[in-house]
Design a protein around this motif. Structure first.
Motif, PDB file in Angstrom:
ATOM      1  N   VAL A 336       0.828  -1.206   0.000  1.00  0.00           N
ATOM      2  CA  VAL A 336       0.000   0.000   0.000  1.00  0.00           C
ATOM      3  C   VAL A 336       0.863   1.258   0.000  1.00  0.00           C
ATOM      4  N   MET A 337       1.954   1.253   0.768  1.00  0.00           N
ATOM      5  CA  MET A 337       2.810   2.432   0.856  1.00  0.00           C
ATOM      6  C   MET A 337       3.614   2.687  -0.418  1.00  0.00           C
ATOM      7  N   SER A 338       3.799   1.663  -1.241  1.00  0.00           N
ATOM      8  CA  SER A 338       4.695   1.797  -2.390  1.00  0.00           C
ATOM      9  C   SER A 338       4.217   2.803  -3.430  1.00  0.00           C
ATOM     10  N   THR A 339       2.934   3.176  -3.396  1.00  0.00           N
ATOM     11  CA  THR A 339       2.473   4.214  -4.317  1.00  0.00           C
ATOM     12  C   THR A 339       3.170   5.540  -4.033  1.00  0.00           C
ATOM     13  N   GLY A 340       3.713   5.688  -2.843  1.00  0.00           N
ATOM     14  CA  GLY A 340       4.464   6.896  -2.514  1.00  0.00           C
ATOM     15  C   GLY A 340       5.692   7.066  -3.391  1.00  0.00           C
ATOM     16  N   TYR A 384      12.713  -8.650   9.722  1.00  0.00           N
ATOM     17  CA  TYR A 384      12.327  -7.829   8.564  1.00  0.00           C
ATOM     18  C   TYR A 384      10.998  -7.131   8.827  1.00  0.00           C
ATOM     19  N   SER A 385      10.050  -7.855   9.360  1.00  0.00           N
ATOM     20  CA  SER A 385       8.733  -7.274   9.648  1.00  0.00           C
ATOM     21  C   SER A 385       8.852  -6.126  10.635  1.00  0.00           C
ATOM     22  N   ALA A 386       9.693  -6.298  11.650  1.00  0.00           N
ATOM     23  CA  ALA A 386       9.878  -5.247  12.647  1.00  0.00           C
ATOM     24  C   ALA A 386      10.419  -3.969  12.013  1.00  0.00           C
ATOM     25  N   VAL A 387      11.377  -4.120  11.090  1.00  0.00           N
ATOM     26  CA  VAL A 387      11.952  -2.949  10.417  1.00  0.00           C
ATOM     27  C   VAL A 387      10.885  -2.225   9.592  1.00  0.00           C
ATOM     28  N   VAL A 388      10.028  -2.988   8.903  1.00  0.00           N
ATOM     29  CA  VAL A 388       8.961  -2.374   8.098  1.00  0.00           C
ATOM     30  C   VAL A 388       8.066  -1.500   8.959  1.00  0.00           C
ATOM     31  N   PHE A 389       7.624  -2.035  10.087  1.00  0.00           N
ATOM     32  CA  PHE A 389       6.691  -1.289  10.941  1.00  0.00           C
ATOM     33  C   PHE A 389       7.361  -0.105  11.630  1.00  0.00           C
ATOM     34  N   VAL A 390       8.614  -0.286  12.021  1.00  0.00           N
ATOM     35  CA  VAL A 390       9.324   0.811  12.688  1.00  0.00           C
ATOM     36  C   VAL A 390       9.571   1.966  11.726  1.00  0.00           C
ATOM     37  N   TYR A 391       9.910   1.651  10.464  1.00  0.00           N
ATOM     38  CA  TYR A 391      10.264   2.700   9.505  1.00  0.00           C
ATOM     39  C   TYR A 391       9.044   3.296   8.784  1.00  0.00           C
ATOM     40  N   ALA A 392       7.892   2.661   8.908  1.00  0.00           N
ATOM     41  CA  ALA A 392       6.712   3.080   8.147  1.00  0.00           C
ATOM     42  C   ALA A 392       6.356   4.546   8.373  1.00  0.00           C
ATOM     43  N   TYR A 393       6.399   5.000   9.619  1.00  0.00           N
ATOM     44  CA  TYR A 393       6.014   6.387   9.914  1.00  0.00           C
ATOM     45  C   TYR A 393       6.993   7.364   9.275  1.00  0.00           C
ATOM     46  N   VAL A 399       6.888  11.204   2.347  1.00  0.00           N
ATOM     47  CA  VAL A 399       5.987  11.244   1.191  1.00  0.00           C
ATOM     48  C   VAL A 399       4.895  12.283   1.375  1.00  0.00           C
ATOM     49  N   MET A 400       4.216  12.221   2.498  1.00  0.00           N
ATOM     50  CA  MET A 400       3.105  13.136   2.739  1.00  0.00           C
ATOM     51  C   MET A 400       3.588  14.573   2.926  1.00  0.00           C
ATOM     52  N   GLY A 401       4.834  14.728   3.361  1.00  0.00           N
ATOM     53  CA  GLY A 401       5.378  16.063   3.515  1.00  0.00           C
ATOM     54  C   GLY A 401       5.440  16.822   2.203  1.00  0.00           C
ATOM     55  N   VAL A 402       5.677  16.121   1.113  1.00  0.00           N
ATOM     56  CA  VAL A 402       5.704  16.762  -0.205  1.00  0.00           C
ATOM     57  C   VAL A 402       4.339  17.352  -0.541  1.00  0.00           C
ATOM     58  N   MET A 403       3.275  16.696  -0.038  1.00  0.00           N
ATOM     59  CA  MET A 403       1.915  17.183  -0.278  1.00  0.00           C
ATOM     60  C   MET A 403       1.404  18.020   0.894  1.00  0.00           C
ATOM     61  N   LYS A 404       2.359  18.389   1.795  1.00  0.00           N
ATOM     62  CA  LYS A 404       2.032  19.245   2.951  1.00  0.00           C
ATOM     63  C   LYS A 404       0.976  18.618   3.854  1.00  0.00           C
ATOM     64  N   CYS A 405       1.137  17.319   4.094  1.00  0.00           N
ATOM     65  CA  CYS A 405       0.238  16.583   4.996  1.00  0.00           C
ATOM     66  C   CYS A 405       1.099  15.787   5.982  1.00  0.00           C
ATOM     67  N   SER A 406       0.452  15.271   7.013  1.00  0.00           N
ATOM     68  CA  SER A 406       1.164  14.473   8.012  1.00  0.00           C
ATOM     69  C   SER A 406       1.044  12.988   7.693  1.00  0.00           C
ATOM     70  N   ALA A 407       1.951  12.202   8.250  1.00  0.00           N
ATOM     71  CA  ALA A 407       1.891  10.752   8.074  1.00  0.00           C
ATOM     72  C   ALA A 407       0.628  10.185   8.703  1.00  0.00           C
ATOM     73  N   GLY A 408       0.165  10.834   9.781  1.00  0.00           N
ATOM     74  CA  GLY A 408      -1.055  10.369  10.434  1.00  0.00           C
ATOM     75  C   GLY A 408      -2.245  10.366   9.509  1.00  0.00           C
ATOM     76  N   ALA A 409      -2.309  11.320   8.576  1.00  0.00           N
ATOM     77  CA  ALA A 409      -3.416  11.371   7.623  1.00  0.00           C
ATOM     78  C   ALA A 409      -3.422  10.132   6.739  1.00  0.00           C
ATOM     79  N   PHE A 410      -2.220   9.628   6.404  1.00  0.00           N
ATOM     80  CA  PHE A 410      -2.132   8.415   5.588  1.00  0.00           C
ATOM     81  C   PHE A 410      -2.604   7.191   6.367  1.00  0.00           C
ATOM     82  N   PHE A 411      -2.096   7.019   7.574  1.00  0.00           N
ATOM     83  CA  PHE A 411      -2.442   5.824   8.350  1.00  0.00           C
ATOM     84  C   PHE A 411      -3.913   5.814   8.763  1.00  0.00           C
TER      85      PHE A 411
END
Length: 479
Positions: A336-340, A384-393, A399-411
């Motif tokens: 889901v995140m890869s569209t970023g 590997y799974s732990a790294v994905v979840f830790v780095y997700a935010y 990504v969302m910063g480029v669109m002037k939004c927060s990561a919370g809006a994505f999640f």
């Protein structure tokens, strides 16, 4: 671009992915019964070097050319010859480094395998620019037919060779047959025809654009391939085979859903790169679609991995099912995140794409080194799974910063699909004992729950889907 042509392009690419999935579901169980985990592991140990050479031959030029008019023939032809030149050199380098690779693994069976697969590097370099021309003209139907034909040809070749006892060469033959057909079809159907024109000065902008894309691709490749390389060195080919098989299933959402969608949307969103608000609305809509379709399916396969892997691949691949169940939530989120990454190309911020891939790659590699010596794959999958979840935010903040939004809006967009999918997984675990031990019934039961959960998640978000579709349709109409 009209909404009709856009939907046709997305449908064509998605159809290829679905048909590819169906073909794999038909062929993979057959091949898995005729080939051993060790034979899969041998190819899995060779593939990182092959894929790395193919990646370097591209250099990001194809993605850049999609943004360039085809009447600029010098640029197109120069990029073509650069691709073919690097493809040839890298194929030769792969052959020259084969003795060192064999010595690294300590398995001389890899020698002939690597020599044969080096031809794929050259074949792939020939089609990069012709395919870019097809993508730019949005001839997704032709791309879809070419891809599907080559994939099916490769599968038929693999089945034929495996049935006649060629073992690991069935998998090698699959790659060669697939790319030979790709070259023939794409050269014949593409509007691009290479000319004897060459000017490095005219392609400097393409090299600059592709620089960060290449860096991100190389880093991402190393991340994907390092698992097999390190596991093969520290453990054995059997472990690589188990891990590779799990990886094939884990990456299906990206191959079937996210990949085709991004491929089609790229040419659609590029003209909107200066209108962040419009891009964000479309991004939100696409994110809801992806999370609603991917989360339930991945969760249900994870909780029902034992009967599903037993039914599809046979009992000897049970360990792959266990690895899948551990890593499924992480790969669902990554899909889901890869569209970023596609958005960063749209906005011309490939530097951010490179940064994200590099940061994540370093973390994942360090975790791999810390877990692979435990003696099993369980801790590798957990790490590997732990790294994905830790780095997700961090990833979505960029990504969302480029669109002037927060990561919370994505999640927040993922909340409903996540909760509904979790409820479906819990329902299966609580009721599976009432279904019995029949692997077919258990698999159908899991599929039924997944379908119901998708419908429930879509219903709960119906207003958001309707609003997103209207925004999407409006922009497609004016594109």
């Amino acid at each position: 671009m009209s909404i009709k042509s856009l939907l046709f392009g997305a449908a064509a690419m998605s159809l290829v992915s679905v048909l590819r999935l169906l073909a794999q579901f038909f062929a993979l169980p057959v091949l898995a019964r005729m080939l051993s985990p060790e034979e899969y592991g041998l190819v899995g140990m060779a593939m990182p070097f092959l894929l790395f050479a193919m990646l370097l031959a591209d250099s990001g030029l194809g993605s850049s050319l999609v943004r360039t008019a085809q009447d600029r023939k010098v640029e197109w032809s120069t990029c073509f010859w650069i691709s073919v030149f690097f493809g040839t050199i890298l194929a030769l380098l792969l052959c020259l480094t084969t003795p060192f690779i064999v010595n690294f693994y300590g398995d001389h069976r890899l020698t002939s395998i690597l020599y044969a697969l080096s031809l794929v590097v050259f074949l792939q370099s020939i089609i990069l620019v012709p395919v870019a021309a097809l993508q730019q003209q949005r001839k997704f139907g032709i791309i879809a037919i070419s891809d599907l034909t080559s994939i099916l040809t490769g599968i038929v070749a693999a089945l034929f060779l495996a049935f006649h006892g060629y073992g690991v060469w069935a998998l090698v033959g699959q790659q060669l047959a697939q790319y030979i057909v790709k070259v023939v079809l794409n050269l014949g159907l593409s509007p691009f025809r290479p000319q004897f024109l060459f000017s490095m000065a005219d392609v400097k902008s393409h090299i600059k654009f592709g620089r960060n894309i290449l860096g991100a691709s190389v880093t991402g490749f190393i991340l994907r391939s390092m698992d097999n390389l390190v596991i093969g060195k520290v453990q054995n080919a059997d472990a690589v085979g188990v891990y590779t098989m799990a990886g094939q299933f884990l990456r299906l959402p990206g191959m079937v859903v996210t990949g085709p969608l991004q491929y089609t949307l790229y040419s659609f969103l590029a003209p909107l790169r200066d209108e962040c608000e419009k891009v964000k609305k479309i991004f939100d809509f696409v994110t809801r679609i992806l999370s609603t379709t991917i989360f339930p399916g991945m969760v249900m396969i994870a909780v029902a991995h034992e009967p599903i892997f037993h039914l599809l691949l046979s009992e000897k691949w049970y360990a792959s099912g266990q690895i899948f169940s551990i890593m499924a939530p992480a790969f669902a989120l990554v899909s889901v995140m890869s569209t970023g990454d596609m958005l960063m190309m749209v906005f011309g911020r490939t530097d951010i794409q490179f940064r994200m891939t590099t940061e994540f790659g370093i973390l994942a590699f360090l975790m791999l080194l810390g877990t692979v010596h435990t003696g099993g794959l369980f801790y590798v999958a957990i790490g590997y799974s732990a790294v994905v979840f830790v780095y997700a935010y961090r990833r979505m903040s960029l990504v969302m910063g480029v669109m002037k939004c927060s990561a919370g809006a994505f999640f927040k967009l993922l909340l409903v699909p996540f909760l509904v999918s979790s409820a479906g997984g819990a329902l299966y675990l609580l009721t599976e004992s009432f279904i019995g031990n029949n692997v077919l019934f258990l698999t159908l039961y899991a599929a039924t729950i997944a379908t119901i959960m998708i419908c429930i998640a879509a219903f709960l978000q119906r207003r958001e889907f309707l609003s997103g579709f209207k925004a999407f349709k409006a922009e497609a109409h004016h594109a």
